[in-house]
Design a protein around this motif. Structure first.
Motif, PDB file in Angstrom:
ATOM      1  N   VAL A 134       0.843  -1.183   0.000  1.00  0.00           N
ATOM      2  CA  VAL A 134       0.000   0.000   0.000  1.00  0.00           C
ATOM      3  C   VAL A 134       0.876   1.228   0.000  1.00  0.00           C
ATOM      4  O   VAL A 134       1.813   1.330   0.791  1.00  0.00           O
ATOM      5  N   TYR A 152     -13.511   7.676   2.971  1.00  0.00           N
ATOM      6  CA  TYR A 152     -14.265   6.566   3.541  1.00  0.00           C
ATOM      7  C   TYR A 152     -15.475   7.095   4.297  1.00  0.00           C
ATOM      8  O   TYR A 152     -15.479   8.234   4.788  1.00  0.00           O
ATOM      9  N   GLU A 642      -5.375   6.569   8.415  1.00  0.00           N
ATOM     10  CA  GLU A 642      -5.721   6.361   7.010  1.00  0.00           C
ATOM     11  C   GLU A 642      -4.929   5.205   6.405  1.00  0.00           C
ATOM     12  O   GLU A 642      -5.442   4.456   5.564  1.00  0.00           O
ATOM     13  N   GLN A 643      -3.684   5.063   6.809  1.00  0.00           N
ATOM     14  CA  GLN A 643      -2.900   3.937   6.316  1.00  0.00           C
ATOM     15  C   GLN A 643      -3.540   2.611   6.725  1.00  0.00           C
ATOM     16  O   GLN A 643      -3.634   1.673   5.928  1.00  0.00           O
ATOM     17  N   GLU A 646      -6.560   1.783   4.634  1.00  0.00           N
ATOM     18  CA  GLU A 646      -6.210   1.195   3.344  1.00  0.00           C
ATOM     19  C   GLU A 646      -5.934  -0.296   3.476  1.00  0.00           C
ATOM     20  O   GLU A 646      -6.368  -1.109   2.658  1.00  0.00           O
ATOM     21  N   TRP A 647      -5.181  -0.659   4.508  1.00  0.00           N
ATOM     22  CA  TRP A 647      -4.889  -2.080   4.726  1.00  0.00           C
ATOM     23  C   TRP A 647      -6.183  -2.859   4.963  1.00  0.00           C
ATOM     24  O   TRP A 647      -6.346  -3.963   4.449  1.00  0.00           O
ATOM     25  N   SER A 649      -9.112  -2.191   3.889  1.00  0.00           N
ATOM     26  CA  SER A 649      -9.892  -2.263   2.655  1.00  0.00           C
ATOM     27  C   SER A 649      -9.336  -3.303   1.695  1.00  0.00           C
ATOM     28  O   SER A 649     -10.085  -3.898   0.915  1.00  0.00           O
TER      29      SER A 649
END
Length: 656
Positions: A134, A152, A642-643, A646-647, A649
């Protein structure tokens, strides 16, 4: 190549299609930006280079200047979020780079445009991919505020959220982090109980309006009716679940007689309500829909991931939703007798997710089987990702509170994040609650805050007398028993001591008794008072935090921002954020922002505290300034969250 379609995701607007699929009747136009067939494509350093004028996707007409208006669909030259691709006629311009984003296996999962060099630094995405595949979120040089790439629909579920309700750090986090995430382009909802206890604190809910949406929840052997209240503030939808069980004297969890006996019932209602809110509440005219990211905080919200996995996904609902468990306090796990499982409204085959067996030494009698249900354990097992302030320590026997083996088994989805603080609310140069303002450039106002605090508390006004403070919940985890043991020896020295907090009735009684014994040296404020907490933070010289376990902690961050020296037990987030003082570093000028002690004992705490008071007064100003220089903003914390989003998702959701 036919044509490349690039869809602009704009905060809440990106959720319209999802909401429509969920059954929302109201719809709004969607906007799409695109490129016609590319006549010129070249490669540079492994990237595609695009040379083409911008075109309206709906009409095919060209435009050299614009983006598209998010509401009307008209061309606008003011759209800074979607810069035009360079005109193919200008061969001297470098054009835009089309960077690839790849997953861990090397497959291309997306593209992003990179502006030409000169205005912004072009980052080689091959060097900017972490071990999860990512792309890391970085601040872009030249921008005032970092922009998020993907927005999101985020739903916080929490037992408390400041300023509406607060007993400690959980309330601070869930009152500030949602605002920071909303400012970065996410659509954010916070779901919390509407506590009414007959005090002035009830006024916190004055602006929250009844949505007129009542719901019946089947649990605990019958139908329970709840209502929703709503306030839109600072870009966040604050949703409050209303039920008679939230209307009683005391704090959110108990009163002078201890914890409420029906807390399992009260927070089961909260979890059911939180799962329904995104589906049924038309906030701002439309629902959040099924594609949500739930941030569930501590055991009170722990049934949310269990409900998603057991009662929603099997029926095709929330199949694209994700849940992230945020652990603030591992010692409170929502453990109740095994017989109470039937009250939760969960399928019988899901008992194993919550099943808990106490070790033999912890059982009450010889015939006690030790069987129980553990809500936090269920959340750890079923959540898609886990977050805490210090991820390694909770996987150990000492820091895991019996859950270390389960947490260790989920190490691959466990991360640690240092939370931030609200630098607007907690700012000594503008704080409305303190007597005098000061800053790192002018510390003169701090002594005035100390004098004002001594006067307010009825202590002798002595600017040169060290003033020690404590702010927090009065329970075993916070090390109050150590303070009680050490207090006589601490107060035998030339010091003053003030404590603010509520919790265990025996510690509250001890505070009152100690104040009666040391009238000129000690003050104990039972309860929680936000203005007083600010004045203690600003007026004290030392803030004492002997916590047995602290995933992150916020009070030490507040203290450093206010030039108050934290003295902490070297554990978890306290050890991470407080740099231990070294008087011999930097050619004797010293380094560090506070003191930490270990092991956790009365002796080690006393040794550090008395050593500070007697031997290092000359180093005080340097310590103060170094602490005030630290940057612990919610903006930085939001980027870290936020990181993790992403993971979460990328990975598939939990399936039984």
């Amino acid at each position: 190549m036919g044509s490349l379609q690039v869809t602009r995701l704009l905060s809440w607007k990106s959720s319209l299609n999802t909401a429509a699929k969920a059954g929302t009747t109201r719809s709004r136009p969607t906007t799409q930006l695109g490129f016609p067939p590319l006549s010129k494509m070249t490669t540079k350093n492994g990237f595609l280079m695009i040379r083409r004028s911008f075109t309206n996707a709906s009409t095919g007409s060209g435009s050299s200047s614009g983006g598209t208006d998010a509401v009307s669909g008209n061309i606008s030259s003011q759209d800074s979020s979607s810069p035009p691709v360079e005109d193919e006629k200008d061969e001297n311009k470098p054009g835009y780079l089309l960077g690839q984003e790849k997953d861990g296996s090397g497959l291309v999962i997306g593209f992003h445009l990179i502006p030409p060099s000169g205005d912004h630094e072009v980052i080689d995405s091959r060097k900017d991919i972490d071990g999860y595949g990512v792309k890391k979120i970085e601040d872009v040089e030249g921008e005032d505020k970092a922009q998020t790439r993907v927005s999101y629909n985020i739903v916080f579920v929490t037992a408390e959220a400041a300023p509406y309700s607060k007993t400690g750090g959980l309330g601070d986090v869930c009152g500030s982090l949602p605002v920071a995430l909303a400012a970065r382009g996410h659509r954010v909802m916070v779901v919390s109980p509407r506590y009414l206890n007959g005090t002035a604190a009830d006024e916190n809910f004055t602006l929250a309006k009844d949505l007129g949406c009542c719901m019946k929840i089947y649990c605990f052997g019958g139908e329970q009716e709840i209502a929703f209240f709503h306030e839109y503030r600072e870009g966040v939808d604050w949703v409050f679940v209303d039920h008679p069980s939230y209307h009683r004297p005391g704090n959110p969890y108990g009163d002078i007689n201890g914890a409420f006996g029906d807390n399992q019932f009260r927070y089961t209602l909260l979890c059911y309500a939180a799962c329904e809110a995104p589906l049924v509440l038309p906030l701002g005219g439309f629902t959040y829909g099924e594609k949500c990211l739930f941030l569930v905080n501590d055991w009170h919200a722990g049934l949310v991931p269990v409900l998603l996995a057991s009662k929603y996904r099997p029926h095709g609902v929330y199949k694209d939703a994700r849940s992230i468990l945020v652990i603030h306090n591992l010692s409170h796990q929502g453990v109740e007798p095994a017989a109470t499982y039937k009250n939760l409204g969960l399928p019988s085959e899901w008992y194993g997710a919550l099943e808990w067996v106490f070790p033999t030494w912890a059982r009450t009698h010889a015939l006690d089987t030790g069987e129980a249900v553990n809500v936090l354990k269920g959340a750890i097992v079923t959540a898609d990702r886990l977050l805490t302030g210090y991820s390694w320590e909770i996987t150990t026997v000492e820091g895991g509170y019996g859950l270390h083996e389960i947490l260790s088994s989920r190490k691959s989805v466990l991360n640690g994040i240092t939370n931030g603080i609200d630098i607007t609310e907690w700012n000594p140069s503008s704080d409305e609650h303190i007597a005098s303002h000061y800053s790192i450039d002018d510390l003169s106002g701090k002594v005035q805050c100390k004098i004002a605090l001594q006067k307010e508390l009825g202590l002798p006004i002595r600017p040169d007398c060290p003033l020690i403070g404590f702010i927090g919940r009065l329970d075993h985890q916070k090390g109050i028993d150590l303070i009680r043991l050490a207090a006589p020896e601490i107060l035998a020295d030339d010091v003053q001591f003030v404590m603010l907090g509520s919790g265990d009735p025996q510690f509250e009684s001890w505070m009152r008794d100690t104040e009666a014994t040391y009238k000129d040296k000690y003050r104990g404020w039972v309860g929680f008072n936000v203005p007083i907490s600010h004045r203690i933070t600003a007026g004290c010289d030392i803030l004492l935090m002997p916590s047995r376990f602290e995933p992150c902690g916020l009070n030490q961050l507040y203290a450093m921002r206010y030039g108050t020296i934290p003295v902490v037990h070297a554990t978890g987030g306290l050890r991470d954020t407080v740099e231990n003082f070294n008087p011999f570093a930097r050619e004797g000028s010293g380094e560090g922002t506070g003191w930490s002690f270990s092991p956790l004992s009365e002796e080690s705490m006393l040794t550090v505290s008395l050593l500070i008071l007697k031997e290092h007064k000359s180093s005080w100003e340097g310590l103060m300034r170094r602490g005030m220089e630290k940057d612990y903003t919610w903006e930085n914390a939001a980027i870290q969250y936020e990181q993790v989003f992403e993971w979460a998702s990328i990975d598939p959701p939990y399936i039984h």
